[in-house]
Design a protein around this motif. Structure first.
Motif, PDB file in Angstrom:
ATOM      1  N   ILE A  60       3.191  19.839 -12.054  1.00  0.00           N
ATOM      2  CA  ILE A  60       3.529  18.421 -12.156  1.00  0.00           C
ATOM      3  C   ILE A  60       4.197  18.120 -13.496  1.00  0.00           C
ATOM      4  CG2 ILE A  60       2.472  16.119 -12.434  1.00  0.00           C
ATOM      5  CD1 ILE A  60       2.452  16.875  -9.536  1.00  0.00           C
ATOM      6  N   SER A  61       3.665  18.706 -14.574  1.00  0.00           N
ATOM      7  CA  SER A  61       4.194  18.398 -15.914  1.00  0.00           C
ATOM      8  C   SER A  61       5.665  18.790 -16.064  1.00  0.00           C
ATOM      9  CB  SER A  61       3.355  19.103 -16.973  1.00  0.00           C
ATOM     10  OG  SER A  61       3.332  20.486 -16.690  1.00  0.00           O
ATOM     11  N   ARG A  62       6.185  19.647 -15.216  1.00  0.00           N
ATOM     12  CA  ARG A  62       7.595  20.034 -15.298  1.00  0.00           C
ATOM     13  C   ARG A  62       8.496  19.086 -14.512  1.00  0.00           C
ATOM     14  NH1 ARG A  62       8.845  25.103 -16.960  1.00  0.00           N
ATOM     15  NH2 ARG A  62      10.632  25.217 -15.601  1.00  0.00           N
ATOM     16  N   HIS A  63       7.894  18.143 -13.769  1.00  0.00           N
ATOM     17  CA  HIS A  63       8.710  17.303 -12.881  1.00  0.00           C
ATOM     18  C   HIS A  63       8.500  15.813 -13.109  1.00  0.00           C
ATOM     19  CE1 HIS A  63       9.915  20.878 -10.761  1.00  0.00           C
ATOM     20  NE2 HIS A  63       8.652  21.252 -10.771  1.00  0.00           N
ATOM     21  N   LEU A  64       8.087  15.449 -14.331  1.00  0.00           N
ATOM     22  CA  LEU A  64       7.732  14.045 -14.568  1.00  0.00           C
ATOM     23  C   LEU A  64       8.917  13.105 -14.323  1.00  0.00           C
ATOM     24  CD1 LEU A  64       5.331  14.461 -17.616  1.00  0.00           C
ATOM     25  CD2 LEU A  64       4.762  14.191 -15.186  1.00  0.00           C
ATOM     26  N   ASP A  65      10.121  13.532 -14.688  1.00  0.00           N
ATOM     27  CA  ASP A  65      11.296  12.660 -14.489  1.00  0.00           C
ATOM     28  C   ASP A  65      11.554  12.429 -12.997  1.00  0.00           C
ATOM     29  OD1 ASP A  65      11.577  12.512 -17.148  1.00  0.00           O
ATOM     30  OD2 ASP A  65      13.288  13.903 -17.276  1.00  0.00           O
ATOM     31  N   PHE A  66      11.487  13.509 -12.241  1.00  0.00           N
ATOM     32  CA  PHE A  66      11.730  13.427 -10.800  1.00  0.00           C
ATOM     33  C   PHE A  66      10.676  12.527 -10.137  1.00  0.00           C
ATOM     34  CE2 PHE A  66      10.961  15.208  -6.499  1.00  0.00           C
ATOM     35  CZ  PHE A  66      12.220  15.005  -5.954  1.00  0.00           C
ATOM     36  N   ILE A  67       9.431  12.717 -10.525  1.00  0.00           N
ATOM     37  CA  ILE A  67       8.332  11.934  -9.947  1.00  0.00           C
ATOM     38  C   ILE A  67       8.527  10.458 -10.263  1.00  0.00           C
ATOM     39  CG2 ILE A  67       5.825  11.499 -10.114  1.00  0.00           C
ATOM     40  CD1 ILE A  67       5.605  14.599 -10.641  1.00  0.00           C
ATOM     41  N   SER A  68       8.886  10.189 -11.516  1.00  0.00           N
ATOM     42  CA  SER A  68       9.057   8.795 -11.925  1.00  0.00           C
ATOM     43  C   SER A  68      10.231   8.142 -11.167  1.00  0.00           C
ATOM     44  CB  SER A  68       9.220   8.776 -13.442  1.00  0.00           C
ATOM     45  OG  SER A  68      10.102   7.840 -13.833  1.00  0.00           O
ATOM     46  N   GLN A  69      11.288   8.935 -10.923  1.00  0.00           N
ATOM     47  CA  GLN A  69      12.441   8.422 -10.171  1.00  0.00           C
ATOM     48  C   GLN A  69      12.039   8.057  -8.734  1.00  0.00           C
ATOM     49  OE1 GLN A  69      15.608  11.330  -9.744  1.00  0.00           O
ATOM     50  NE2 GLN A  69      16.337  10.196  -7.956  1.00  0.00           N
ATOM     51  N   ILE A  70      11.312   8.946  -8.081  1.00  0.00           N
ATOM     52  CA  ILE A  70      10.863   8.679  -6.702  1.00  0.00           C
ATOM     53  C   ILE A  70       9.952   7.447  -6.686  1.00  0.00           C
ATOM     54  CG2 ILE A  70       9.504   9.597  -4.743  1.00  0.00           C
ATOM     55  CD1 ILE A  70      11.943  11.235  -4.920  1.00  0.00           C
ATOM     56  N   ARG A  71       9.078   7.370  -7.716  1.00  0.00           N
ATOM     57  CA  ARG A  71       8.137   6.245  -7.786  1.00  0.00           C
ATOM     58  C   ARG A  71       8.914   4.922  -7.880  1.00  0.00           C
ATOM     59  NH1 ARG A  71       4.912   7.514 -12.424  1.00  0.00           N
ATOM     60  NH2 ARG A  71       3.532   8.739 -11.118  1.00  0.00           N
ATOM     61  N   GLN A  72       9.934   4.916  -8.735  1.00  0.00           N
ATOM     62  CA  GLN A  72      10.758   3.705  -8.898  1.00  0.00           C
ATOM     63  C   GLN A  72      11.431   3.329  -7.581  1.00  0.00           C
ATOM     64  OE1 GLN A  72      10.700   1.797 -11.446  1.00  0.00           O
ATOM     65  NE2 GLN A  72       9.409   3.255 -12.541  1.00  0.00           N
ATOM     66  N   GLU A  73      11.969   4.342  -6.911  1.00  0.00           N
ATOM     67  CA  GLU A  73      12.694   4.086  -5.657  1.00  0.00           C
ATOM     68  C   GLU A  73      11.760   3.510  -4.589  1.00  0.00           C
ATOM     69  OE1 GLU A  73      15.987   7.577  -6.480  1.00  0.00           O
ATOM     70  OE2 GLU A  73      14.786   7.718  -4.642  1.00  0.00           O
ATOM     71  N   VAL A  74      10.556   4.095  -4.509  1.00  0.00           N
ATOM     72  CA  VAL A  74       9.596   3.614  -3.507  1.00  0.00           C
ATOM     73  C   VAL A  74       9.174   2.184  -3.843  1.00  0.00           C
ATOM     74  CG1 VAL A  74       7.319   4.007  -2.463  1.00  0.00           C
ATOM     75  CG2 VAL A  74       8.811   5.929  -2.925  1.00  0.00           C
ATOM     76  N   LYS A  75       8.961   1.929  -5.150  1.00  0.00           N
ATOM     77  CA  LYS A  75       8.558   0.581  -5.577  1.00  0.00           C
ATOM     78  C   LYS A  75       9.641  -0.435  -5.218  1.00  0.00           C
ATOM     79  CE  LYS A  75       5.456   1.309  -9.454  1.00  0.00           C
ATOM     80  NZ  LYS A  75       5.436   1.439 -10.917  1.00  0.00           N
ATOM     81  N   ALA A  76      10.900  -0.057  -5.502  1.00  0.00           N
ATOM     82  CA  ALA A  76      12.017  -0.969  -5.219  1.00  0.00           C
ATOM     83  C   ALA A  76      12.085  -1.262  -3.716  1.00  0.00           C
ATOM     84  CB  ALA A  76      13.329  -0.331  -5.698  1.00  0.00           C
ATOM     85  N   TYR A  77      11.856  -0.227  -2.924  1.00  0.00           N
ATOM     86  CA  TYR A  77      11.866  -0.387  -1.468  1.00  0.00           C
ATOM     87  C   TYR A  77      10.757  -1.322  -1.029  1.00  0.00           C
ATOM     88  CZ  TYR A  77      11.827   0.870   3.469  1.00  0.00           C
ATOM     89  OH  TYR A  77      11.866   0.833   4.821  1.00  0.00           O
ATOM     90  N   ALA A  78       9.550  -1.116  -1.599  1.00  0.00           N
ATOM     91  CA  ALA A  78       8.388  -1.932  -1.235  1.00  0.00           C
ATOM     92  C   ALA A  78       8.638  -3.407  -1.559  1.00  0.00           C
ATOM     93  CB  ALA A  78       7.142  -1.414  -1.959  1.00  0.00           C
ATOM     94  N   LYS A  79       9.288  -3.647  -2.696  1.00  0.00           N
ATOM     95  CA  LYS A  79       9.580  -5.044  -3.102  1.00  0.00           C
ATOM     96  C   LYS A  79      10.534  -5.710  -2.139  1.00  0.00           C
ATOM     97  CE  LYS A  79       9.136  -5.348  -8.071  1.00  0.00           C
ATOM     98  NZ  LYS A  79       9.969  -5.052  -9.243  1.00  0.00           N
ATOM     99  N   GLY A  80      11.554  -4.950  -1.726  1.00  0.00           N
ATOM    100  CA  GLY A  80      12.607  -5.495  -0.856  1.00  0.00           C
ATOM    101  C   GLY A  80      12.151  -5.683   0.584  1.00  0.00           C
ATOM    102  N   GLU A  81      10.993  -5.193   0.937  1.00  0.00           N
ATOM    103  CA  GLU A  81      10.535  -5.254   2.341  1.00  0.00           C
ATOM    104  C   GLU A  81      10.277  -6.690   2.806  1.00  0.00           C
ATOM    105  OE1 GLU A  81       8.200  -1.512   4.369  1.00  0.00           O
ATOM    106  OE2 GLU A  81       7.082  -2.929   3.137  1.00  0.00           O
TER     107      GLU A  81
END
Ligand code: 5GP
Length: 210
Positions: A189-210
């Motif tokens: 996990i510690s090697r992929h923090l940027d990727f994880i944070s990007q996916i998290r942002q995208e999912v959050k943005a999607y959830a808001k727009g629902e």
């Protein structure tokens, strides 16, 4: 996704077969680059300068240290061994996993400089197999063999500082086990923090727009 190269340290007692293991690993999987060390020891029969090691005089080795051209170096049974900096840095930039087949002191110095390095210790299936292999290869004098056995005793005290142990009983199995550990390290996990944070942002943005 981050596929930055990993520094893989492979250590083990003299005679355990780590040279054969890393050679096979690099043949079997092409993601690896094997670092060639500089040493002041004499070439064994069949060894070539620039293939197994860069064979250097003590004076030349001293110059490499002064010019900061080694990532680490250590004295082992009366000879110096060191990892060239240029090669390691170039290969890491290209995203290759670099194998350093080095002893304990060097491994710990690498871990200080590169905390993400993966430290593997190759163990014999039992002590007798180790002694038989060390004597059987016939590349060292009896006195050198004794020095190496004493060094093995010292190194055995440091094994707990490594991340994983691999038993070299069956070569192909041990090679695949090392490869599996490297692949697991890539997925930390510690090697992929940027990727994880990007996916998290995208999912959050999607959830808001629902
Ligand atoms: P050998 O003389 O059997 O080729 O190697 C003796 C020991 O030196 C082995 O444990 C090997 O892993 C270690 N060694 C080889 N290259 C290096 C290096 O660049 N740095 C350090 N610290 N140890 C090395």
């Amino acid at each position: 996704m981050n596929r930055k190269g990993i520094l893989v340290i492979v250590s083990g007692f003299s005679g355990v077969g780590k040279g054969t293991l890393v050679k096979r690993l690099t043949q079997k999987y092409d993601q690896y680059a094997l670092s060639i060390s500089a040493t002041t020891r004499n070439p064994r029969e069949g060894e070539e300068d620039g293939r197994e090691y860069f064979f250097r005089t003590r004076e030349e080795f001293g110059r490499l240290i002064r010019e900061d051209r080694l990532v680490e170096y250590a004295c082992y049974c009366g000879n110096y061994y060191g990892t060239p900096r240029d090669y390691v840095e170039a290969q890491m930039e290209q995203g290759r996993d670099i194998i350093l087949e080095i002893e304990l002191q060097g491994a710990l110095k690498i871990k200080e400089q590169y905390p993400d390095a993966l430290l593997l210790f190759v163990m014999p299936p039992d002590a007798q197999t180790l002694l038989t292999r060390l004597r059987g290869r016939g590349t060292e004098t009896e006195e050198e063999i004794r020095t190496r056995i004493h060094r093995a005793v010292e190194e055995s005290e440091g094994v707990e500082q490594y991340d994983y142990m691999v038993v070299n009983d069956d070569l192909e199995r041990a090679v695949d086990e090392v490869h599996g550990l490297v692949e697991a390290q890539h997925r930390k996990i510690s090697r992929h923090l940027d990727f994880i944070s990007q996916i998290r942002q995208e999912v959050k943005a999607y959830a808001k727009g629902e």
